[in-house]
Scaffold this active site. Sequence first.
Site, PDB file in Angstrom:
ATOM      1  N   THR A   1      37.061  -7.441 -17.873  1.00  0.00           N
ATOM      2  CA  THR A   1      35.713  -6.921 -17.779  1.00  0.00           C
ATOM      3  C   THR A   1      35.813  -5.385 -17.759  1.00  0.00           C
ATOM      4  OG1 THR A   1      35.471  -8.794 -16.312  1.00  0.00           O
ATOM      5  CG2 THR A   1      33.592  -7.328 -16.435  1.00  0.00           C
TER       6      THR A   1
ATOM      7  N   ASP B   1      43.084  -9.579 -15.242  1.00  0.00           N
ATOM      8  CA  ASP B   1      41.640  -9.800 -15.273  1.00  0.00           C
ATOM      9  C   ASP B   1      41.109  -9.913 -13.844  1.00  0.00           C
ATOM     10  OD1 ASP B   1      39.211 -10.085 -16.564  1.00  0.00           O
ATOM     11  OD2 ASP B   1      39.366 -12.278 -16.652  1.00  0.00           O
TER      12      ASP B   1
ATOM     13  N   ASN C   1      36.889 -13.730  -9.707  1.00  0.00           N
ATOM     14  CA  ASN C   1      38.183 -14.383  -9.466  1.00  0.00           C
ATOM     15  C   ASN C   1      38.628 -14.306  -8.018  1.00  0.00           C
ATOM     16  OD1 ASN C   1      38.501 -15.149 -12.112  1.00  0.00           O
ATOM     17  ND2 ASN C   1      39.480 -13.238 -12.704  1.00  0.00           N
TER      18      ASN C   1
ATOM     19  N   LYS D   1      35.387 -26.034 -17.567  1.00  0.00           N
ATOM     20  CA  LYS D   1      34.365 -26.246 -16.551  1.00  0.00           C
ATOM     21  C   LYS D   1      35.136 -26.575 -15.280  1.00  0.00           C
ATOM     22  CE  LYS D   1      30.314 -28.622 -17.691  1.00  0.00           C
ATOM     23  NZ  LYS D   1      29.599 -29.803 -18.076  1.00  0.00           N
TER      24      LYS D   1
ATOM     25  N   LYS E   1      39.705 -28.185 -12.944  1.00  0.00           N
ATOM     26  CA  LYS E   1      39.378 -27.381 -14.119  1.00  0.00           C
ATOM     27  C   LYS E   1      39.530 -28.291 -15.326  1.00  0.00           C
ATOM     28  CE  LYS E   1      40.400 -22.863 -15.978  1.00  0.00           C
ATOM     29  NZ  LYS E   1      41.079 -21.607 -15.721  1.00  0.00           N
TER      30      LYS E   1
ATOM     31  N   ASP F   1      42.294 -18.281 -11.119  1.00  0.00           N
ATOM     32  CA  ASP F   1      42.284 -18.109 -12.567  1.00  0.00           C
ATOM     33  C   ASP F   1      43.324 -17.138 -13.116  1.00  0.00           C
ATOM     34  OD1 ASP F   1      41.607 -18.463 -15.134  1.00  0.00           O
ATOM     35  OD2 ASP F   1      39.447 -18.295 -14.808  1.00  0.00           O
TER      36      ASP F   1
ATOM     37  N   LEU G   1      31.335 -26.536 -10.202  1.00  0.00           N
ATOM     38  CA  LEU G   1      31.538 -25.324  -9.384  1.00  0.00           C
ATOM     39  C   LEU G   1      31.464 -24.061 -10.225  1.00  0.00           C
ATOM     40  CD1 LEU G   1      34.609 -26.615  -7.331  1.00  0.00           C
ATOM     41  CD2 LEU G   1      32.267 -26.416  -6.494  1.00  0.00           C
TER      42      LEU G   1
ATOM     43  N   LYS H   1      38.854  -9.398 -11.080  1.00  0.00           N
ATOM     44  CA  LYS H   1      37.439  -9.042 -10.984  1.00  0.00           C
ATOM     45  C   LYS H   1      36.801  -9.922  -9.919  1.00  0.00           C
ATOM     46  CE  LYS H   1      36.521 -12.152 -14.761  1.00  0.00           C
ATOM     47  NZ  LYS H   1      36.233 -12.336 -16.150  1.00  0.00           N
TER      48      LYS H   1
END
Length: 435
Positions: A177, A137, A142, A27, A43, A155, A20, A139
């Site tokens: 980011t 984070d 996510n 991963k 995960k 995440d 995914l 973004k």
Amino acid sequence: MSAPAAVRTRIGKYEIGKTLGEGTFAKVKYGKHVETGVDVAIKIIDKDKILKHKMVEQIKREISTMKLVKHPNIVQILEVLASKTKIYLVLEYVSGGELFSKILNQGRLREDQSRKYFQQLIDAVDYCHSRRVYHRDLKPENLLLDAEGNLKISDFGLSALPQQFRADGLLHTTCGTPNYVAPEVIDDKGYDGAKADLWSCGIILYVLMAGYLPFDEASIMTLYKKIHKADFTCPPWFSPAARRFILQILDPNPKTRITAAQIYKIDWFKKGYTPAKFKQKDDISLEDIESVFSESMDKHEHMELQKNEKKPTIMNAFQLITLSNGLNLSGLFDTPEDPKKGDTRFTSIKPANEIIASIKEVAKPLGFDVQTCDFKMKMKGDKEGRKGHLSVATQVFEVAPSLFMVELRKAHGDTLEYHNFYNELSKGLKDIVWR
Ligand code: ADE
């Protein structure tokens, strides 16, 4: 002997399917529980890689943070599995893909649709902040969508718990980011995680409604300069109210930037807003307590009068073991000095009636109205907090003859305010707490 990783199709009870997503350290693969048919996302983290990059603590933090946050708009961790070489985080499967694929495929969203996602985002982010968890984070990658089109944040790998604060009480690590990162995070002079997350939410709202980023420059230095000055313009299709709102969020000064509490009061935000409905680990439903207190006043007073004849609930062996982390009974004796454990309970060798009377005496000057019914209490704060009036349910249990356990649970209100109340209460109850 287990099959080599490349051909392995099962992890525990999960049949493994397509990939995914893929990151540097992990991963994410699709999985299906072979007995229940439940879909999951797994995960897969390489133990070697995290050892090499000294990320063991971060992974542990990710797992404990994910367990701590239970919210309908946050991807839930279901279980953790491990083999000799890998760690597997089994996550709730979110089938609707990334929110931003939707924008890539269909272009910008209408204001109403953007507002709905933004409301869900703020709901989840504010919930995390009330538990002192900061995503740091936030973004597009996510943000996932479930089958009903609801937003799910995934995440928390880079989120920070309080131990990452430095002496100035602020967060320090720069990550994220650049396009979504608040100016004070770029500066790394220490920042308030909640304010920084809200900035990222503001960028996300802008992108949803505009279809492009407010700050987007080929040169990183120019990008940073524009972020610092909040040098952006809104496209003509933004409504005046949306424009004003975004300007309040994308305020480069974190001190004057809008807070979550203020966001809830903005008309633009309030339109069609319904807070997320869920049952949390540390929130027992109000109905549960209300039912205890819903008896008629007559009965209630009658019980008060007869309280000397009543006895607290005696815990059975099963309840004791459940409470005490397997058979290690030390879990029973969480003292108020150990509030991080989240379980707010203490033991006392004073008579149950004395315990109840002391709690009443200490809670009243703290601004709490106390109702008692048998050995259960309901305390309601007179001040309106971040999430309304704080309401705390309390029960005294008899663990053994002359040994009582007092359990306190937040029934309503903000978790942080609850912990502050608990700390104050426990200071006043020093004489009745048994150590
Ligand atoms: N990609 C990353 N996490 C995911 C999840 N929980 N469900 C579906 N796809 C994902």
